[in-house]
Design an enzyme around this catalytic site. Sequence first.
Site, PDB file in Angstrom:
ATOM      1  CD1 TRP A   1     -14.344  -8.725   6.949  1.00 36.04           C
ATOM      2  CD2 TRP A   1     -13.602  -7.974   4.973  1.00 36.04           C
ATOM      3  NE1 TRP A   1     -14.194  -7.356   7.038  1.00 36.04           N
ATOM      4  CE2 TRP A   1     -13.742  -6.870   5.848  1.00 36.04           C
ATOM      5  CE3 TRP A   1     -13.154  -7.741   3.673  1.00 36.04           C
ATOM      6  CZ2 TRP A   1     -13.455  -5.562   5.466  1.00 36.04           C
ATOM      7  CZ3 TRP A   1     -12.869  -6.428   3.283  1.00 36.04           C
ATOM      8  CH2 TRP A   1     -13.013  -5.365   4.174  1.00 36.04           C
TER       9      TRP A   1
ATOM     10  CG  ASP B   1      -8.991 -12.797   5.206  1.00 36.22           C
ATOM     11  OD1 ASP B   1      -8.056 -12.303   5.869  1.00 36.22           O
ATOM     12  OD2 ASP B   1      -9.951 -12.124   4.769  1.00 36.22           O
TER      13      ASP B   1
ATOM     14  CE  LYS C   1      -8.319  -6.065   9.753  1.00 34.90           C
ATOM     15  NZ  LYS C   1      -9.236  -4.955   9.904  1.00 34.90           N
TER      16      LYS C   1
END
Length: 360
Positions: A102, A172, A196
């Site tokens: 990511w 992030d 999530k």
Amino acid sequence: MSRVYNFSAGPAALPLAVLERARDELTDYAGSGMSVMELSHRGPAFRDIAARSEQSLRDLLRIPDHYRVLFLQGGATLQFAMAPLNLAAADARVDYVVSGSWGRKAVAEAKRLCRVRIAADGVDSGYTQVPPRDGWDTSADAAYLHYTPNETIGGVEFHWVPDTAPVPLVADMSSNILSRPLDVGRFGLIYAGAQKNIGPAGLTLVIIRDDLLACARADVPGMLRYEVHAEAGSMSNTPPTFAWYMAGLVFEWLRDQGGLETVGAQNDHKAATLYGAIDESDFYANPVETGSRSRMNVPFTLAEPSLDDSFLREAEAAGLANLKGHRSVGGMRASLYNAMPQAGVDALVEFMREFERTRA
Ligand code: PMP
């Protein structure tokens, strides 16, 4: 009713109590005769939902007053571009610390928009550990430093917050926000996709220090400007109202669990249970260095990959869903977000032991 233990990395399991409350309120929210999905985002009922949701989050994370909370769309992926567009001039230098895939995606997007410098990259370790702080090559004139506190695919997590002052720290936090207490004051910008630990997909949370709001380049469109969203209370256009409402229910549920200290301790315990089972066995393995292991996403492999399919099939039959690892790495991955109870992890460990006993 039949519910499974859902180990998906996202969209992920939501607390049953939250789903039940949403069900109970689904067709008639608070006597309005309407579903939350049917409420005007400008009307008093939804405005109250939005305000309460933000306040619950502020209480949970003890967000200081000089931070703004934004409820946006476009996922964490859009933040890969919004962060540089809002915080860095086109000729500015930005630092990125990469600890997995990511982080690499965030770098690829930022490279289109400004001068990216890789301050550290865990590639040499095969992304099995957080790049040690003493090896970072940072610049004091960077517009910000970006990192990924939890790499959802590799299962690599920072258990410390880098000190980058006066360079603003951008995180992030998609896959570990709200998983334990957090000192928001250490950050310039935090962003997270909701699907999530926050709520349903379609909502993106941004927490930004207010002196960073007005730094966007002149040519950035309104919908990509943090300042515009902040001034409009995240209602420049129609927000994802139902996801916002659901996030509020999740925040209240977290408060009812005892807050992030309690939830954090539960998360530590769940992760320790699963890593303990992996480490005590020669049949299962996790490649991540102990001090960088994620409490949220636990990738693991079987000694015999030809057994992967039967592992997944039998796990599914035992009510343990979505254990397949990310397509880029294979193997297994168990995501243990806040809504996964200890009983789910215990059931998984029991299943793993039994599978090993019959196959090894
Ligand atoms: N960053 C991280 C750490 C993620 O786990 C994900 C999604 N799995 C993303 C970014 C991308 O998020 P989205 O799909 O919300 O754009």
